[in-house]
Design a protein around this motif. Sequence first.
Motif, PDB file in Angstrom:
ATOM      1  N   TYR A  71      42.129  42.700  18.255  1.00 48.68           N
ATOM      2  CA  TYR A  71      42.715  41.411  18.621  1.00 48.68           C
ATOM      3  C   TYR A  71      42.519  40.445  17.455  1.00 48.68           C
ATOM      4  O   TYR A  71      41.431  40.401  16.869  1.00 48.68           O
ATOM      5  N   LEU A  72      43.548  39.685  17.138  1.00 46.81           N
ATOM      6  CA  LEU A  72      43.450  38.658  16.109  1.00 46.81           C
ATOM      7  C   LEU A  72      43.786  37.298  16.695  1.00 46.81           C
ATOM      8  O   LEU A  72      44.653  37.189  17.562  1.00 46.81           O
ATOM      9  N   VAL A  73      43.088  36.269  16.208  1.00 50.24           N
ATOM     10  CA  VAL A  73      43.303  34.897  16.654  1.00 50.24           C
ATOM     11  C   VAL A  73      44.076  34.160  15.561  1.00 50.24           C
ATOM     12  O   VAL A  73      43.733  34.252  14.377  1.00 50.24           O
ATOM     13  N   MET A  75      46.435  30.381  14.608  1.00 52.23           N
ATOM     14  CA  MET A  75      46.760  29.015  15.003  1.00 52.23           C
ATOM     15  C   MET A  75      48.097  28.628  14.398  1.00 52.23           C
ATOM     16  O   MET A  75      48.407  28.975  13.257  1.00 52.23           O
ATOM     17  N   LYS A  76      48.887  27.947  15.208  1.00 50.02           N
ATOM     18  CA  LYS A  76      50.145  27.386  14.735  1.00 50.02           C
ATOM     19  C   LYS A  76      49.836  25.996  14.219  1.00 50.02           C
ATOM     20  O   LYS A  76      49.187  25.209  14.900  1.00 50.02           O
ATOM     21  N   GLN A  77      50.300  25.700  13.005  1.00 55.20           N
ATOM     22  CA  GLN A  77      50.053  24.407  12.386  1.00 55.20           C
ATOM     23  C   GLN A  77      51.245  23.486  12.612  1.00 55.20           C
ATOM     24  O   GLN A  77      52.298  23.920  13.044  1.00 55.20           O
ATOM     25  N   ASN A  78      51.071  22.204  12.306  1.00 54.96           N
ATOM     26  CA  ASN A  78      52.110  21.215  12.592  1.00 54.96           C
ATOM     27  C   ASN A  78      53.400  21.438  11.802  1.00 54.96           C
ATOM     28  O   ASN A  78      54.436  20.909  12.157  1.00 54.96           O
ATOM     29  N   ASP A  79      53.370  22.232  10.740  1.00 57.93           N
ATOM     30  CA  ASP A  79      54.594  22.546   9.993  1.00 57.93           C
ATOM     31  C   ASP A  79      55.209  23.867  10.453  1.00 57.93           C
ATOM     32  O   ASP A  79      56.046  24.440   9.774  1.00 57.93           O
ATOM     33  N   ASN A  80      54.760  24.380  11.597  1.00 56.98           N
ATOM     34  CA  ASN A  80      55.203  25.637  12.212  1.00 56.98           C
ATOM     35  C   ASN A  80      54.741  26.877  11.466  1.00 56.98           C
ATOM     36  O   ASN A  80      55.156  27.975  11.801  1.00 56.98           O
ATOM     37  N   SER A  81      53.892  26.727  10.440  1.00 55.79           N
ATOM     38  CA  SER A  81      53.316  27.902   9.804  1.00 55.79           C
ATOM     39  C   SER A  81      52.172  28.426  10.672  1.00 55.79           C
ATOM     40  O   SER A  81      51.688  27.732  11.568  1.00 55.79           O
ATOM     41  N   VAL A  82      51.753  29.657  10.394  1.00 56.25           N
ATOM     42  CA  VAL A  82      50.716  30.306  11.188  1.00 56.25           C
ATOM     43  C   VAL A  82      49.570  30.711  10.273  1.00 56.25           C
ATOM     44  O   VAL A  82      49.794  31.207   9.167  1.00 56.25           O
ATOM     45  N   LYS A  83      48.347  30.478  10.727  1.00 54.58           N
ATOM     46  CA  LYS A  83      47.152  30.838   9.966  1.00 54.58           C
ATOM     47  C   LYS A  83      46.295  31.774  10.804  1.00 54.58           C
ATOM     48  O   LYS A  83      46.031  31.496  11.979  1.00 54.58           O
ATOM     49  N   LYS A  84      45.854  32.873  10.201  1.00 54.93           N
ATOM     50  CA  LYS A  84      44.939  33.792  10.887  1.00 54.93           C
ATOM     51  C   LYS A  84      43.540  33.193  10.847  1.00 54.93           C
ATOM     52  O   LYS A  84      43.043  32.805   9.796  1.00 54.93           O
ATOM     53  N   LEU A  85      42.913  33.104  12.027  1.00 54.78           N
ATOM     54  CA  LEU A  85      41.572  32.548  12.130  1.00 54.78           C
ATOM     55  C   LEU A  85      40.498  33.627  12.110  1.00 54.78           C
ATOM     56  O   LEU A  85      39.382  33.382  11.670  1.00 54.78           O
ATOM     57  N   GLY A  86      40.813  34.815  12.620  1.00 55.13           N
ATOM     58  CA  GLY A  86      39.823  35.880  12.631  1.00 55.13           C
ATOM     59  C   GLY A  86      40.081  36.911  13.699  1.00 55.13           C
ATOM     60  O   GLY A  86      41.111  36.903  14.372  1.00 55.13           O
ATOM     61  N   GLN A  87      39.117  37.790  13.854  1.00 53.57           N
ATOM     62  CA  GLN A  87      39.214  38.951  14.737  1.00 53.57           C
ATOM     63  C   GLN A  87      38.284  38.780  15.935  1.00 53.57           C
ATOM     64  O   GLN A  87      37.182  38.257  15.805  1.00 53.57           O
ATOM     65  N   GLU A 108      48.203  23.083  16.436  1.00 56.10           N
ATOM     66  CA  GLU A 108      49.207  22.742  17.443  1.00 56.10           C
ATOM     67  C   GLU A 108      49.083  23.688  18.634  1.00 56.10           C
ATOM     68  O   GLU A 108      49.315  23.301  19.769  1.00 56.10           O
ATOM     69  N   ALA A 109      48.756  24.940  18.350  1.00 59.20           N
ATOM     70  CA  ALA A 109      48.565  25.953  19.380  1.00 59.20           C
ATOM     71  C   ALA A 109      47.664  27.034  18.802  1.00 59.20           C
ATOM     72  O   ALA A 109      47.596  27.214  17.590  1.00 59.20           O
ATOM     73  N   VAL A 110      46.971  27.742  19.677  1.00 64.18           N
ATOM     74  CA  VAL A 110      46.152  28.883  19.286  1.00 64.18           C
ATOM     75  C   VAL A 110      46.612  30.053  20.130  1.00 64.18           C
ATOM     76  O   VAL A 110      46.865  29.894  21.330  1.00 64.18           O
ATOM     77  N   PHE A 111      46.742  31.227  19.506  1.00 64.71           N
ATOM     78  CA  PHE A 111      47.148  32.403  20.261  1.00 64.71           C
ATOM     79  C   PHE A 111      46.452  33.647  19.755  1.00 64.71           C
ATOM     80  O   PHE A 111      45.959  33.690  18.626  1.00 64.71           O
ATOM     81  N   ILE A 112      46.373  34.645  20.617  1.00 70.85           N
ATOM     82  CA  ILE A 112      45.715  35.916  20.314  1.00 70.85           C
ATOM     83  C   ILE A 112      46.750  37.020  20.429  1.00 70.85           C
ATOM     84  O   ILE A 112      47.489  37.084  21.412  1.00 70.85           O
ATOM     85  N   THR A 113      46.788  37.887  19.416  1.00 73.82           N
ATOM     86  CA  THR A 113      47.698  39.031  19.454  1.00 73.82           C
ATOM     87  C   THR A 113      46.896  40.327  19.397  1.00 73.82           C
ATOM     88  O   THR A 113      45.778  40.358  18.882  1.00 73.82           O
ATOM     89  N   ALA A 114      47.489  41.386  19.918  1.00 77.95           N
ATOM     90  CA  ALA A 114      46.932  42.727  19.811  1.00 77.95           C
ATOM     91  C   ALA A 114      47.630  43.393  18.628  1.00 77.95           C
ATOM     92  O   ALA A 114      48.858  43.445  18.580  1.00 77.95           O
ATOM     93  N   PRO A 123      51.268  37.550  12.342  1.00 73.83           N
ATOM     94  CA  PRO A 123      51.251  38.237  13.645  1.00 73.83           C
ATOM     95  C   PRO A 123      52.469  39.134  13.806  1.00 73.83           C
ATOM     96  O   PRO A 123      53.597  38.736  13.534  1.00 73.83           O
ATOM     97  N   ALA A 124      52.212  40.360  14.233  1.00 78.07           N
ATOM     98  CA  ALA A 124      53.292  41.330  14.437  1.00 78.07           C
ATOM     99  C   ALA A 124      53.224  41.942  15.827  1.00 78.07           C
ATOM    100  O   ALA A 124      54.219  42.462  16.322  1.00 78.07           O
ATOM    101  N   GLY A 125      52.060  41.895  16.437  1.00 75.08           N
ATOM    102  CA  GLY A 125      51.862  42.535  17.742  1.00 75.08           C
ATOM    103  C   GLY A 125      52.173  41.621  18.905  1.00 75.08           C
ATOM    104  O   GLY A 125      52.635  40.494  18.743  1.00 75.08           O
ATOM    105  N   GLN A 126      51.889  42.139  20.055  1.00 71.34           N
ATOM    106  CA  GLN A 126      52.154  41.437  21.312  1.00 71.34           C
ATOM    107  C   GLN A 126      51.175  40.284  21.502  1.00 71.34           C
ATOM    108  O   GLN A 126      49.973  40.428  21.269  1.00 71.34           O
ATOM    109  N   THR A 127      51.686  39.130  21.928  1.00 74.39           N
ATOM    110  CA  THR A 127      50.806  37.995  22.223  1.00 74.39           C
ATOM    111  C   THR A 127      50.112  38.236  23.549  1.00 74.39           C
ATOM    112  O   THR A 127      50.738  38.484  24.564  1.00 74.39           O
ATOM    113  N   ILE A 128      48.794  38.163  23.509  1.00 75.15           N
ATOM    114  CA  ILE A 128      47.966  38.418  24.686  1.00 75.15           C
ATOM    115  C   ILE A 128      47.644  37.116  25.399  1.00 75.15           C
ATOM    116  O   ILE A 128      47.778  37.006  26.610  1.00 75.15           O
ATOM    117  N   LEU A 129      47.211  36.106  24.668  1.00 77.14           N
ATOM    118  CA  LEU A 129      46.903  34.795  25.229  1.00 77.14           C
ATOM    119  C   LEU A 129      47.438  33.719  24.298  1.00 77.14           C
ATOM    120  O   LEU A 129      47.461  33.902  23.076  1.00 77.14           O
TER     121      LEU A 129
END
Length: 133
Positions: A71-73, A75-87, A108-114, A123-129
Amino acid sequence: MKTINRIAAGLCIAFMLNACTPKMSFVTSTVVPAANGTINVKKDKNSNYTLAVDVRNLAEPKNLTPSKGTYLVWMKQNDNSVKKLGQLSPSGKDLSATLNATAVVKPEAVFITAEDNAEILYPAGQTILTTKK
């Protein structure tokens, strides 16, 4: 004059509360319905944002369909870019996982993918949360 002072004091308090990002909660997942968690976001003395991710009931990624490696965490930033926070690595009886990370911008948002592996950059996998509905 007292009314103006009260209004000014109220506005100051509202501004200070807005400067501290509140706790964010994950939306219930259709992929892992039992999973739940929160993210505490705080601004530190260097004007960075510290994120404390706490997740419970997160199924082992190998038990998903299709099976995944981690699982990877993100975050979506205010410019719509995405940053990996960790595992995240769920463990224990309640399959809990935590992650502490720092970002220079407010999330702006935080999400977890598998994902198949932790080395990916986007992110390439399915969004879990996710924190967005």
